[in-house]
Design an enzyme around this catalytic site. Structure first.
Site, PDB file in Angstrom:
ATOM      1  CB  THR A   1      19.997  -5.066  78.392  1.00 11.03           C
ATOM      2  OG1 THR A   1      20.481  -5.336  80.060  1.00 11.03           O
ATOM      3  CG2 THR A   1      20.192  -6.404  78.036  1.00 11.03           C
TER       4      THR A   1
ATOM      5  CG  ASP B   1      19.859 -10.106  80.990  1.00 14.41           C
ATOM      6  OD1 ASP B   1      19.803  -9.507  79.907  1.00 14.41           O
ATOM      7  OD2 ASP B   1      19.273  -9.792  81.815  1.00 14.41           O
TER       8      ASP B   1
ATOM      9  NE  ARG C   1      16.611  -6.425  85.011  1.00 14.34           N
ATOM     10  CZ  ARG C   1      15.903  -5.596  85.462  1.00 14.34           C
ATOM     11  NH1 ARG C   1      15.125  -5.709  86.475  1.00 14.34           N
ATOM     12  NH2 ARG C   1      15.947  -4.351  84.726  1.00 14.34           N
TER      13      ARG C   1
ATOM     14  N   GLY D   1      15.536  -0.546  80.588  1.00 11.20           N
ATOM     15  CA  GLY D   1      16.996   0.475  80.855  1.00 11.20           C
ATOM     16  C   GLY D   1      17.502   0.744  79.570  1.00 11.20           C
TER      17      GLY D   1
ATOM     18  CG  ASP E   1      14.127 -10.323  80.077  1.00 11.21           C
ATOM     19  OD1 ASP E   1      14.170  -9.197  80.685  1.00 11.21           O
ATOM     20  OD2 ASP E   1      14.257 -11.275  80.693  1.00 11.21           O
TER      21      ASP E   1
END
Ligand code: F6P
Length: 319
Positions: free
Chosen positions: A125, A129, A171, A11, A103
């Site tokens: 991102t 995360d 997410r 993304g 990731d």
């Protein structure tokens, strides 16, 4: 090392362009050549790449998205796809790669590192995360986008005495929802890291109403459930009518904030330094205000980094 490559994958996130610019300019400053690979790992497999110069990355530091385009690439997960990618790297004389992404992109770069091509990851991102870095590129910009949306929604919530549910991306992580909820003064924040208690949500809404409050904003992180599912639950539990706003991909776009541009510039330069030192399988990040590099395997450890104090504060301030 004479020539390195750079690609963006997964993304997109605001700040990716600023990071590409930093990688290219730092590498050229150090006497290296840089190849830009288009459309992530797919472009690597297809040989979709070109040599970049200082001017190639002019006028992009302020732009959202990624000049190199991005993609999710199922073919790269196959042995055959990886072999094609390696052949392209060899054919184009690329000796090291900078991968900007989340990731999933990091997993791809570990595969290449294990097969003999050193890769360094830059965390890009909006989800914030990635373990090992306090912030990822794009998080700050997305946060400000969400805050702007909450402020606007609040105008209507106030005018019409309504309760609004705002669904926020992230997410499986609640950082974006938590930070935006705190900064936007949301009455309730629902995130994956905390078990949802519907009775408590209803109680908070009711106690607000009893002190004369006529509108409320509830932030729901997509990792818990969708905004409309939450609205249905609220209706079912307490007959409370709401309006739902799903912010969606608006959160991924836009000009990066100053903070994201600075972070991108520092990450890009650091990634080049790490590659030049001959190190692969590393990720760059920021820890306690210091730009660092660390073993990329640490980025896969799901050691639940969740700011409990911030969550508690958001509850205390939104009574
Ligand atoms: O990882 C960034 C992100 O925007 C998540 O917050 C979201 O869940 C996901 O990507 C959406 O992916 P896509 O753009 O492929 O629908």
């Amino acid at each position: 090392m004479k020539r390195i490559g750079v690609l963006t994958s997964g993304g997109d996130a605001p700040g990716m362009n600023a990071a590409i610019r930093a990688v290219v300019r730092k590498a050229i400053y150090e006497g290296l050549e840089v190849v830009g690979i288009f459309h992530g790992y797919q472009g690597l497999i297809d040989g979709n790449m070109e040599l970049l110069n200082l001017g190639s990355v002019g006028d992009i530091i302020q732009r959202g998205g990624t000049k190199l385009y991005s993609a999710r690439c199922p073919e790269f997960r196959t042995e055959e796809g990886q072999q094609k990618a390696i052949e392209q790297l060899k054919a184009n004389g690329i000796e090291g790669l900078v991968i900007i992404g989340g990731d999933g992109s990091y997993r791809g770069s570990m595969t290449l590192t294990k097969k003999g091509f050193p890769c360094v990851g830059i965390p890009g991102t909006i989800d914030n995360d990635i373990p090992g870095t306090d912030y990822t590129l794009g998080f700050d910009t997305a946060l400000n986008t969400v805050i702007d949306c909450i402020d606007k929604i609040r105008d209507t919530a106030t005018s019409h005495d309504r309760t609004f549910i705002v669904e926020v991306m992230g997410r499986d992580a609640g950082d974006l929802a938590l930070w935006a909820g705190l900064a936007g003064g949301a009455e309730t924040i629902i995130i994956p890291e905390v078990n949802m208690n519907m009775e408590e949500v209803v109680e908070r809404l009711k106690s607000g109403t009893s002190r004369g409050k006529k509108h409320s904003i509830i932030i729901v992180a997509e990792g818990v459930m969708s905004g409309s599912e939450f609205a249905a639950k609220l209706m079912e539990h307490a007959n409370i009518e709401t309006r739902v706003s799903v912010l969606g991909h608006i959160q991924r776009g836009g000009s990066p904030t100053g903070r994201d541009r600075v972070l991108a510039s520092m990450f890009g330069a650091k990634a080049v330094e790490v590659l030049m030192a001959g190190n692969g399988g590393r990720a760059v990040g920021i820890q306690n205000h210091e730009v660092v590099d660390y073993d990329m395997n640490e980025a896969f450890e799901r050691n639940e980094v969740f700011d409990k104090d911030m969550y508690q504060l958001s509850k205390e301030l939104s009574i």
